[in-house]
Structures are given as structure tokens and as C-alpha cells.
Scaffold this active site. Structure first.
Site, short mmCIF file in Angstrom:
data_model
loop_
_atom_site.label_atom_id
_atom_site.label_comp_id
_atom_site.label_asym_id
_atom_site.label_seq_id
_atom_site.Cartn_x
_atom_site.Cartn_y
_atom_site.Cartn_z
N LEU A 54 1.07 -1.55 -0.08
CA LEU A 54 0.22 0.21 0.07
C LEU A 54 0.82 0.91 0.04
CD1 LEU A 54 -2.75 -1.26 2.30
CD2 LEU A 54 -3.08 -1.09 -0.56
N ASN A 61 -1.40 -5.67 10.75
CA ASN A 61 -0.84 -6.78 9.42
C ASN A 61 -0.40 -7.69 10.30
OD1 ASN A 61 -0.66 -8.14 7.03
ND2 ASN A 61 0.87 -7.66 6.48
N HIS A 84 2.34 -10.96 9.91
CA HIS A 84 3.22 -11.28 9.37
C HIS A 84 3.90 -12.78 9.99
CE1 HIS A 84 6.63 -11.27 6.34
NE2 HIS A 84 7.45 -11.62 7.35
#
Lengths: 211, 211
Positions: free
Chosen positions: B98, B112, B114
Site C-alpha cells: 500500500l 497486518n 506477518h
């Protein structure tokens, strides 16, 4: 300890030698199948020298300042260890990068401990690096030493939580507790042949151990 | 769930959406103070779209291939989310970087997860990276999204042991279990204002939470 095999090792340090003490004690108490032949410092004023002497271990100082090149120092250091019949080398806060001149004399037989979960936070001030990054988990890593800085194959790791209130000292102390417990255990696995190296992966051997 | 505040969020994905399912379920069961307004995929065939619809969540497809530039896609995506009244954005296997065009519309509001203990093993194939490196410990990280790849401030991490017999699938599955548990918990801390950001460090707020 019963009369099982004890592997002649040296411990190299530059400072207070906390991990050296835990290795020597483990060897004396039987948890580590090692005969610590000599503790070597590259600094004459390293606190670890007095601690080692207090534990009854021979000590030596080899100052890197007495040598013109890294290779000359490394060669003299390897000679010194050879004279003590050393087979494996454990680094415990030894602040010199070892060149192939040394490492080729002890192939896959030099082990170090690092206060982070490598490959995160290599080099110096790993605990502060972890705090600056905002890591919630860090830890320590025992690894084989190669020519890079903290790049050799990993033998064992332990995770340590970072707390909100941690500063460098508090976090370092909590990691160090884990280091002191992990290092003798991981080194014993190496000395007793309990591990096999496949590429970069260090796995438990299926064969019976040598100790 | 009792009538406490629920924060309108969107979940973005590109694949099967396992973490999306755990977030939606947590929202429906009350563990996550979120109202999942829309699940958006940049791929029309993403398995997660069907799963979301099955859970009663509105879905949308916005293909990056329909846009000439990243910025045009990011702008359209932000517009789409704005139309749904979205305040926070959770990425769940969304395979697009993004740009600030999007991030500036949701400052510090894009999160997010990960599958590694960042900063170790960023980017793709983190689990295989961990195996190739020979790590003995890896894990997962929930973090704020910034303009870099997996570089934003860390919200929460969980460690996962690597086993000798692990291959990429086995390790990924064990990490994913931890992801599914960690993500709703960490996101809830964000949505309920239980955290404060000091530089890169994300700490627990001392004030009462907003939920």
C-alpha cells in the site's frame, strides 16, 4: 561426574565473563562434558580472568594490540590454544572478529552466544536494538562461528519477552539468565556429537551420542 | 456481546483468508470489538470471498489490474472503504504493497500480521526463510503498516519453535494457529485504545480502555 569423555575446550572473553562462569561451573558439576583447559582474554583487565582463576581454571592474556594484523593475532591465538590441547572454542563476550586464519584451525569448532534471536539484531547492543525496534520478543542464540558477524549456523535459541518497562539493563539481565542456562546445554550437545549440520540447519542426530 | 462500542473495520485479502475468518468470528463472538463492514479482495477468485460471504459479511472485489497506477488503485480502495464507513483496516494475506495514497487516508489505522518474528524474515515465504536460515525459533508479528515491507511498529508477537522434522507446510500450519489466536487479540487492543505508540515502541496505555 563419572569417567565419561570430556572434551578439551578453551573459553575466550573480553569482559566480565558471566557465560564463562556458567560454562566452567557446568563442566565442574558434570552437566557439560568439557575440560576447560584455559580461559583467554584479549584484554588484561577483563573481569572474567579473576573469576576464572577463582574457579581454578588456567588463564592467559593475548592482547590484540601486540600484533600488527588480525591474522598475526589469530595465528598466535590458535597456537596458544593448540599448546593447551584445545579441541573446541567457546566465545563468551569475546569482542574480536575471528578471521579464517583462526577458524580454519578449528573448523566448525568455534561456538558463540548472542543476546538476540538471530538473524534479528546482530552485532553490538542487541538488547538496545530490540528495544529501539519495538520488538515484543527477543532472546538469545547459540551458533557456530563463521567469518561473518553472527551469521553462522544456529545451534539453539530461547525466546525472552520484552516488557513495557524494560530498559537496556533490565532486558539484558533477563536475557543473560537465559544465556547462562542455554549455553552449557547447547555446547554439551555439540561436544557430545548429538547434532548434525545439514546446510545451515543444525538437527539432532539419530545415532547415540558420544558422551 | 453487550452493547459496547464496535469499531467499523475492513479486512483486505488476496487468498484463502484464514486470518479473516478468525477476525470475523472473534467479532461475531464478542472477543473483538469490531463491526466488519466489508471484506475486500484484489483478486476475484480469492477463496476468502466465499468464506466471508458464508459468514454473512459483505464482500467486494477491486482488481489492481483495472488501474494504471498503484496510486489510482489505492485511491479507489480508500474510497471504497470510506463508503462503508470504515475506520480501521486489517490486512489478512493481502498481497499488495500500500502506498501513502492509501495509508495517509488511514494513518496508523492499517494493521497486518506477518508469519515471522520481525525484523527476521520479512517479505514473502517467511516460513521457508526461517527453515533455510536454520532458525530454532520463529513466530508471528502483528504490526502497524507503514510504507516499507513489514517495517511498521510492532503491536504483538508470539514465538513458535521450529522442529527438526518441519517442512514449510508443517511450520506454516503451526505458525498459522498462533496467528489466528494472536490477531483478534492484538487488533482488539488497537481498536479499544489500550495501546500507545512511543516512537517505534507500542506500549500498554495506563488509561482505561475505550471498550
Amino acid at each position: 561426574m563419572t569417567e565419561s569423555r570430556r572434551v578439551p575446550i578453551a573459553i575466550l572473553l573480553s569482559g566480565r565473563g558471566t557465560n564463562m562462569v556458567s560454562l566452567v561451573r557446568a563442566a565442574q558439576e558434570g552437566g557439560l562434558h568439557a575440560d576447560v583447559r584455559v580461559v583467554v582474554s584479549n584484554k588484561a583487565d577483563a573481569g572474567g580472568l579473576l573469576l576464572a582463576a577463582g574457579l581454578g581454571v588456567p588463564t592467559a592474556v593475548l592482547s590484540h594490540k601486540d600484533f600488527q594484523t588480525r591474522e598475526a593475532f589469530d595465528s598466535a591465538l590458535a597456537d596458544l590454544l593448540a599448546r593447551h590441547g584445545v579441541e573446541y572454542v567457546a566465545l563468551a563476550g569475546f569482542m574480536r572478529v575471528l578471521t579464517p586464519t583462526f577458524l580454519n584451525r578449528f573448523p566448525r569448532r568455534v561456538i558463540n552466544i548472542h543476546p538476540a534471536l538471530l538473524p534479528s539484531f546482530p552485532g553490538v547492543h542487541s538488547q538496545q536494538q530490540a528495544l529501539d525496534y519495538g520488538a515484543r520478543i527477543t532472546g538469545c542464540t547459540v551458533h557456530f562461528v563463521d567469518e561473518g558477524t553472527d551469521t553462522g549456523p544456529v545451534i539453539a535459541q530461547v525466546a525472552v519477552d520484552v516488557r513495557d518497562e524494560d530498559d537496556e539493563d533490565a532486558l539484558s539481565a533477563r536475557i543473560l539468565q537465559q544465556e547462562n542456562a542455554l549455553y552449557p546445554r547447547a555446547l554439551d550437545d555439540v561436544l557430545c556429537g548429538r547434532l548434525i549440520i545439514e546446510g545451515r540447519r543444525v538437527l539432532r542426530a539419530r545415532e547415540a551420542a558420544g558422551c
